[in-house]
Design an enzyme around this catalytic site. Sequence first.
Site, PDB file in Angstrom:
ATOM      1  N   GLN A  75     -14.342 152.764 -66.217  1.00 26.65           N
ATOM      2  CA  GLN A  75     -13.804 153.930 -66.923  1.00 26.65           C
ATOM      3  C   GLN A  75     -13.549 155.072 -65.946  1.00 26.65           C
ATOM      4  O   GLN A  75     -14.385 155.357 -65.090  1.00 26.65           O
ATOM      5  CB  GLN A  75     -14.789 154.380 -68.010  1.00 26.65           C
ATOM      6  CG  GLN A  75     -15.034 153.352 -69.093  1.00 26.65           C
ATOM      7  CD  GLN A  75     -13.836 153.104 -69.972  1.00 26.65           C
ATOM      8  OE1 GLN A  75     -12.907 153.913 -70.042  1.00 26.65           O
ATOM      9  NE2 GLN A  75     -13.834 151.977 -70.660  1.00 26.65           N
ATOM     10  N   TYR A 104     -15.077 140.485 -71.566  1.00 23.94           N
ATOM     11  CA  TYR A 104     -14.308 141.312 -70.622  1.00 23.94           C
ATOM     12  C   TYR A 104     -15.216 142.409 -70.073  1.00 23.94           C
ATOM     13  O   TYR A 104     -14.871 143.602 -70.059  1.00 23.94           O
ATOM     14  CB  TYR A 104     -13.084 141.936 -71.302  1.00 23.94           C
ATOM     15  CG  TYR A 104     -12.257 140.975 -72.124  1.00 23.94           C
ATOM     16  CD1 TYR A 104     -11.296 140.158 -71.522  1.00 23.94           C
ATOM     17  CD2 TYR A 104     -12.433 140.865 -73.496  1.00 23.94           C
ATOM     18  CE1 TYR A 104     -10.539 139.276 -72.283  1.00 23.94           C
ATOM     19  CE2 TYR A 104     -11.683 139.986 -74.253  1.00 23.94           C
ATOM     20  CZ  TYR A 104     -10.726 139.190 -73.647  1.00 23.94           C
ATOM     21  OH  TYR A 104      -9.987 138.313 -74.395  1.00 23.94           O
ATOM     22  N   GLU A 125     -16.839 137.723 -67.684  1.00 14.19           N
ATOM     23  CA  GLU A 125     -15.791 138.388 -66.910  1.00 14.19           C
ATOM     24  C   GLU A 125     -15.123 137.388 -65.970  1.00 14.19           C
ATOM     25  O   GLU A 125     -15.806 136.582 -65.326  1.00 14.19           O
ATOM     26  CB  GLU A 125     -16.378 139.546 -66.109  1.00 14.19           C
ATOM     27  CG  GLU A 125     -15.431 140.218 -65.144  1.00 14.19           C
ATOM     28  CD  GLU A 125     -14.194 140.780 -65.823  1.00 14.19           C
ATOM     29  OE1 GLU A 125     -13.074 140.469 -65.332  1.00 14.19           O
ATOM     30  OE2 GLU A 125     -14.322 141.502 -66.838  1.00 14.19           O
ATOM     31  N   ASP A 174     -13.599 144.585 -74.909  1.00 17.02           N
ATOM     32  CA  ASP A 174     -12.962 145.663 -74.136  1.00 17.02           C
ATOM     33  C   ASP A 174     -11.892 145.029 -73.246  1.00 17.02           C
ATOM     34  O   ASP A 174     -12.010 145.018 -72.020  1.00 17.02           O
ATOM     35  CB  ASP A 174     -14.013 146.404 -73.302  1.00 17.02           C
ATOM     36  CG  ASP A 174     -13.436 147.630 -72.601  1.00 17.02           C
ATOM     37  OD1 ASP A 174     -12.299 148.036 -72.947  1.00 17.02           O
ATOM     38  OD2 ASP A 174     -14.092 148.167 -71.695  1.00 17.02           O
ATOM     39  N   CYS A 201      -7.811 151.128 -75.204  1.00 22.90           N
ATOM     40  CA  CYS A 201      -7.062 152.322 -74.803  1.00 22.90           C
ATOM     41  C   CYS A 201      -5.638 152.285 -75.353  1.00 22.90           C
ATOM     42  O   CYS A 201      -4.836 153.163 -75.045  1.00 22.90           O
ATOM     43  CB  CYS A 201      -7.033 152.455 -73.275  1.00 22.90           C
ATOM     44  SG  CYS A 201      -6.068 151.170 -72.445  1.00 22.90           S
TER      45      CYS A 201
END
Length: 246
Positions: A75, A104, A125, A174, A201
């Site tokens: 982030q 993720y 991941e 995410d 997002c």
Amino acid sequence: MIRSQWDKFKQGLNIGFIRADNRLVVDIKECKIAEPALNAEIAKVRQNPPPKGGLKVVLRIPPEGWEVPRDSFFQNNFFLVPELVRVVRSCLEQSKMRSLVDAYCGVGFFAIQAADLVERFVGIELDGPAIKAARINAASHGAANGEFLCGSTEEVLPSVLSKVEPARTAVILDPPRTGCPPATLELIRQSRVGQVIYVSCHPATLARDLNILCLNNVFELKNVVPLDMFPQTQHVECVADVRLRT
């Protein structure tokens, strides 16, 4: 991310950001909403440009207390990161889930921040360096009740979900701004996990994926919290709390 591109009309190099409506690079000297340290890095890049373009460089300020490989995701708005963590933790605290699957997961940020709320967590991941960093981050933050698995969410998630009690499991999604593959969403629907916490997002792909999850009343959307992580852009970070209908 700063890129460079040769401009044949001005016979010079453009160094800056890609335009939203095409693949052309807009030449910039500074970013008005970036940290001063990042603008200093932009100035350095402009002082030492490649001769004909082709530059692609990620500029970031290292987050304190976190191991993040150069090209791995983290982030980028440090001012709102604590609030983002608070919202995600609040979703888990309310549901009282026992297990957490962080799909993720990147460098393990959400799984590690919420590790104390669950009995066990698993992070997934595809980025190998990020997984190595996640294990380092877990050790440094004292999150010893979980593991991180390297592989694509689409390939690893089925096995992970087969080993948990679905009704007492939360899945954090995410994904990239393109959203989740339909097959992954369908797997989650079929698994009947107790909660999905979707962090996105991109409101458009978030809405698309929430519609899939909630199809035929399998899940219901409890709440969506927007966070303006990207001021003066079209992107809004949202945390959606989705629960299994009982």
